[in-house]
Design a protein around this motif. Structure first.
Motif, mmCIF file in Angstrom:
data_model
loop_
_atom_site.group_PDB
_atom_site.id
_atom_site.type_symbol
_atom_site.label_atom_id
_atom_site.label_comp_id
_atom_site.label_asym_id
_atom_site.label_seq_id
_atom_site.Cartn_x
_atom_site.Cartn_y
_atom_site.Cartn_z
ATOM 1 N N GLN A 66 -4.260 -3.521 1.670
ATOM 2 C CA GLN A 66 -5.395 -2.673 1.337
ATOM 3 C C GLN A 66 -5.629 -2.565 -0.175
ATOM 4 O O GLN A 66 -6.593 -1.952 -0.596
ATOM 5 N N GLY A 67 -4.720 -3.098 -0.984
ATOM 6 C CA GLY A 67 -4.880 -3.039 -2.432
ATOM 7 C C GLY A 67 -4.479 -1.710 -3.038
ATOM 8 O O GLY A 67 -4.818 -1.416 -4.177
ATOM 9 N N ILE A 68 -3.751 -0.886 -2.275
ATOM 10 C CA ILE A 68 -3.300 0.404 -2.793
ATOM 11 C C ILE A 68 -2.236 0.195 -3.855
ATOM 12 O O ILE A 68 -2.175 0.920 -4.829
ATOM 13 N N TRP A 69 -1.389 -0.784 -3.654
ATOM 14 C CA TRP A 69 -0.492 -1.203 -4.709
ATOM 15 C C TRP A 69 -0.222 -2.684 -4.573
ATOM 16 O O TRP A 69 -0.577 -3.305 -3.582
ATOM 17 N N ILE A 88 6.893 -12.400 1.750
ATOM 18 C CA ILE A 88 6.929 -12.524 3.201
ATOM 19 C C ILE A 88 5.841 -11.587 3.685
ATOM 20 O O ILE A 88 5.948 -10.371 3.523
ATOM 21 N N GLY A 89 4.778 -12.149 4.217
ATOM 22 C CA GLY A 89 3.588 -11.351 4.483
ATOM 23 C C GLY A 89 2.936 -11.042 3.150
ATOM 24 O O GLY A 89 2.751 -11.923 2.318
ATOM 25 N N TYR A 90 2.645 -9.781 2.912
ATOM 26 C CA TYR A 90 2.028 -9.372 1.644
ATOM 27 C C TYR A 90 3.052 -8.847 0.645
ATOM 28 O O TYR A 90 2.724 -8.576 -0.497
ATOM 29 N N VAL A 91 4.283 -8.688 1.090
ATOM 30 C CA VAL A 91 5.309 -7.986 0.313
ATOM 31 C C VAL A 91 6.353 -8.984 -0.192
ATOM 32 O O VAL A 91 6.772 -9.880 0.536
ATOM 33 N N TYR A 137 -4.157 7.217 0.777
ATOM 34 C CA TYR A 137 -2.733 7.064 0.464
ATOM 35 C C TYR A 137 -1.929 8.272 0.947
ATOM 36 O O TYR A 137 -0.911 8.111 1.608
ATOM 37 N N LEU A 138 -2.397 9.480 0.656
ATOM 38 C CA LEU A 138 -1.695 10.669 1.133
ATOM 39 C C LEU A 138 -1.682 10.703 2.655
ATOM 40 O O LEU A 138 -0.675 11.051 3.277
ATOM 41 N N GLY A 139 -2.793 10.330 3.270
ATOM 42 C CA GLY A 139 -2.843 10.267 4.721
ATOM 43 C C GLY A 139 -1.832 9.294 5.287
ATOM 44 O O GLY A 139 -1.165 9.573 6.285
ATOM 45 N N GLY A 165 8.513 3.673 -8.157
ATOM 46 C CA GLY A 165 7.607 3.275 -7.098
ATOM 47 C C GLY A 165 7.584 1.770 -6.961
ATOM 48 O O GLY A 165 8.405 1.059 -7.530
ATOM 49 N N PRO A 166 6.647 1.276 -6.188
ATOM 50 C CA PRO A 166 6.526 -0.168 -6.068
ATOM 51 C C PRO A 166 5.995 -0.724 -7.376
ATOM 52 O O PRO A 166 5.530 0.029 -8.230
ATOM 53 N N LEU A 167 6.057 -2.006 -7.491
ATOM 54 C CA LEU A 167 5.501 -2.614 -8.688
ATOM 55 C C LEU A 167 3.991 -2.483 -8.614
ATOM 56 O O LEU A 167 3.352 -3.107 -7.787
ATOM 57 N N PRO A 168 3.406 -1.616 -9.413
ATOM 58 C CA PRO A 168 1.963 -1.433 -9.313
ATOM 59 C C PRO A 168 1.225 -2.663 -9.793
ATOM 60 O O PRO A 168 1.639 -3.306 -10.752
#
Length: 195
Positions: free
Chosen positions: A53-56, A67-70, A131-133, A178-181
């Motif tokens: 979704q491009g959130i991060w 692997i996949g998007y991650v 994101y909060l949802g 957090g994740p690598l933004p």
């Protein structure tokens, strides 16, 4: 710093030291080894969805492969972080506490169930609430289960055991970097702690 270097510097050395210091007992070793697998299986779809979704995102050149998007290193994080937390708990906590009274378990679980419903509503709204949802709808049910089985032992300050069992680091902020933004949902570049 690459994501693999982050693991080599910040996760593996403390994990090795804690394992030497804590020495998980064979009677509880199965639970210690099961938690990373549960974290991997439960978090993988959520993380892939957020990246899709491009959130991060994860900057090119900072990860080995995906692997996949991650990236592969994120899957390693899903395995290493519960091992690190578990090793710390083995050292700090004794036996797991007994479950709290029935009413506390119902009230605590009910509150987390309401937060789960709020998360679903925020997901439906989308936009700035997405994101909060996602966080509430995906991770609040974990707290429902913790309260159902642990009750007041999951309340902050109850014991050292509650330090690692009441609020998973992935939802309470102890994973400060957090994740690598990469790019936010609006597509604008964000600075990263990785250079």
């Amino acid at each position: 710093m690459t994501y693999l270097e982050f693991h080599l510097v910040f996760l593996l050395p403390p994990l090795a030291l804690l394992l030497l210091w804590a020495r998980p007992r064979p009677s509880r070793l199965w639970a210690y080894l099961l938690m990373p697998l549960i974290a991997l299986l439960y978090t993988t779809p959520w993380d892939n969805y957020l990246v899709w979704q491009g959130i991060w995102g994860y900057p090119e050149g900072r990860v080995l492969f995906r692997i996949g998007y991650v990236p592969f290193e994120e899957y390693l994080f899903f395995l290493l972080q519960p091992l690190l937390t578990g090793a710390l708990l083995f050292r700090l906590a004794g036996e797991p506490p007994r479950p709290g009274p029935g009413l506390a378990r119902v009230v605590g679980g009910g509150l987390w169930l309401l937060l789960t419903a709020l998360g679903v509503m925020l997901l439906a709204l989308g936009g700035p609430y997405l994101y909060l949802g996602l966080i509430l709808a995906y991770f609040a049910p974990v707290f429902v289960l913790q309260w159902a089985f642990g009750g007041t032992s999951s309340s902050p300050g109850a014991s050292p055991f509650s330090s690692g069992s009441s609020c998973p680091p992935s939802t309470c902020g102890s994973r400060t970097s957090g994740p690598l933004p990469g790019r936010g949902s609006g597509g604008s570049p964000r600075p990263t702690p990785w250079g």
